[in-house]
Write an enzyme that holds these catalytic residues in place. Structure first.
Site, PDB file in Angstrom:
ATOM      1  CG  ASP A  80       4.872  -2.805  11.877  1.00 30.20           C
ATOM      2  OD1 ASP A  80       4.066  -3.523  12.484  1.00 30.20           O
ATOM      3  OD2 ASP A  80       4.731  -2.495  10.684  1.00 30.20           O
TER       4      ASP A  80
ATOM      5  CB  SER B 257      -0.905  -5.711   4.683  1.00 29.52           C
ATOM      6  OG  SER B 257       0.219  -5.054   4.144  1.00 29.52           O
TER       7      SER B 257
ATOM      8  CD  GLN C 275       7.202 -11.486  10.402  1.00 31.15           C
ATOM      9  OE1 GLN C 275       8.255 -11.501   9.801  1.00 31.15           O
ATOM     10  NE2 GLN C 275       6.513 -10.356  10.577  1.00 31.15           N
TER      11      GLN C 275
ATOM     12  CD  GLU D 212       8.782   7.233  12.752  1.00 29.42           C
ATOM     13  OE1 GLU D 212       7.706   7.865  12.876  1.00 29.42           O
ATOM     14  OE2 GLU D 212       9.894   7.758  12.879  1.00 29.42           O
TER      15      GLU D 212
ATOM     16  CG  HIS E  82      -0.267  -0.290   2.499  1.00 23.61           C
ATOM     17  ND1 HIS E  82       0.633   0.587   3.067  1.00 23.61           N
ATOM     18  CD2 HIS E  82      -0.321  -1.355   3.339  1.00 23.61           C
ATOM     19  CE1 HIS E  82       1.085   0.092   4.198  1.00 23.61           C
ATOM     20  NE2 HIS E  82       0.530  -1.095   4.390  1.00 23.61           N
TER      21      HIS E  82
ATOM     22  CG  HIS F 146       4.354  -1.655   1.881  1.00 24.92           C
ATOM     23  ND1 HIS F 146       3.037  -2.038   1.892  1.00 24.92           N
ATOM     24  CD2 HIS F 146       4.958  -2.356   2.876  1.00 24.92           C
ATOM     25  CE1 HIS F 146       2.849  -2.954   2.836  1.00 24.92           C
ATOM     26  NE2 HIS F 146       3.988  -3.154   3.461  1.00 24.92           N
TER      27      HIS F 146
HETATM   28  O1  PAF Z   1       7.026  -5.362   8.702  1.00 27.14           O
HETATM   29  C1  PAF Z   1       7.005  -6.371   7.976  1.00 27.14           C
HETATM   30  O2  PAF Z   1       6.373  -6.406   6.901  1.00 27.14           O
HETATM   31  C2  PAF Z   1       7.751  -7.622   8.418  1.00 27.14           C
HETATM   32  O3  PAF Z   1       7.702  -7.793   9.790  1.00 27.14           O
HETATM   33  C3  PAF Z   1       9.207  -7.665   7.898  1.00 27.14           C
HETATM   34  C4  PAF Z   1      10.038  -6.551   8.472  1.00 27.14           C
HETATM   35  C5  PAF Z   1       9.216  -7.601   6.380  1.00 27.14           C
HETATM   36  C6  PAF Z   1       9.857  -8.989   8.322  1.00 27.14           C
HETATM   37  O4  PAF Z   1       9.166 -10.084   7.823  1.00 27.14           O
END
Ligand code: PAF
Length: 287
Positions: free
Chosen positions: A150, A186, A61, A148, A34, A37
């Site tokens: 995250d 997302s 993750q 930021e 989006h 990014h």
């Molecule tokens: O923020 C994200 O999209 C993910 O946590 C990352 C940094 C690409 C790691 O998989």
């Protein structure tokens, strides 16, 4: 734009770039791209001659009951967006390319990765730290850009790069927001229309709390008011609403230095199953 799915082709392409003396920026993503990014890509372009974007929905993750299978995968649309931004390389490895048989290493940070999202999502930051370490090792970028939005992830990655003496400069990019203030994510794709409307309570509650704290209200009272506003809007549960030190993410009881207000909550207003969407947001609060 070169779309690369295996490491040997990636290394060959990056060798050519390095021989030419070009600076490289990496934007790690999990796709479903989006405008947030795209702002990382544009910022990357300001710091480097070549921009590499990775798309990898990283299984390590996600917890066992999280949304790994449901996570939006929209590669065709992502490729069009990246090509329009003149991205040089899309690095889109498969899971076996990233985690081949016998893979045995986990990168794990203590302290900073154990609070907030680390407490709510056990193992999450081990997965993030491991995959980001791998991406930085694979691409060896001069700069890498993270949103930021995250905020804890950004703090974890800054710590990781210092601790492992990695020679990439980490750049945090301000959160991109929809016109009404909702942070772009997302995971917003999961929201129904009523949930999307109610989700606005999250940035609003953070802004109101920041304003109250700046005006001298006790931090605990401002955080309680924010929690009540988020609950009243229909969020089903709150993982945290907190004011933290910007670097260590330890809680602040008063605004005696620059702070960050962070929140994570789940919304699932009109679902017949128990699917809820976990949203996070944060804003700066300076004395
Ligand atoms: O923020 C994200 O999209 C993910 O946590 C990352 C940094 C690409 C790691 O998989």
């Amino acid at each position: 734009m070169q779309i690369i799915r295996d490491l040997s082709t990636l290394y060959d392409a990056l060798d050519v770039t390095r021989t030419a003396g070009d600076r490289v920026a990496l934007v790690p993503t999990m796709g479903a791209l989006h405008d947030g990014h795209m702002s990382l890509v544009r910022e990357g372009r300001r710091h480097a001659d070549r921009v590499v974007v990775s798309i990898f929905v990283n299984p390590t993750q996600f917890g066992p009951n999280e949304d790994f299978d449901a996570y939006p995968r929209t590669e065709e649309a992502d490729v069009a967006l990246l090509a329009a931004e003149r991205v040089d390389i899309l690095w889109a490895p498969t899971v076996p390319e990233m985690y081949p048989a016998g893979f045995a290493t986990t990168v794990s940070l203590s302290g900073i990765s154990e609070v907030l999202d680390g407490a709510a999502r056990p193992g999450h930051f081990d997965g993030v730290a491991t995959v980001v370490s791998k991406l930085l090792g694979q691409v060896r970028p001069d700069v890498a850009l993270f949103g930021e939005k995250d905020y804890q992830q950004l703090a974890v990655i800054r710590r990781l790069v210092i601790d492992l003496n990695l020679r990439t400069t980490i750049i945090g990019v301000p959160t991109a927001r929809a016109a009404d203030g909702l942070a772009l994510s997302s995971r917003n794709a999961y929201l129904t229309a009523p949930e999307r409307a109610a989700a606005l309570a999250l940035p609003r509650a953070l802004n109101d709390a920041a304003q109250a704290i700046r005006a001298g209200a006790p931090v605990a009272a401002a955080l309680d008011a924010a929690r009540a506003a988020i609950r009243d809007a229909g969020f089903t549960s709150i993982d945290y609403v907190t004011l933290c030190d910007t670097a260590t993410l330890q809680p602040l009881e008063s605004l005696d230095r620059a702070g960050r207000l962070l929140a994570a909550a789940r919304i699932g207003l009109d679902r017949t199953n128990d699917f809820t969407t976990r949203l996070i947001d944060n804003i700066a609060v300076n004395p």
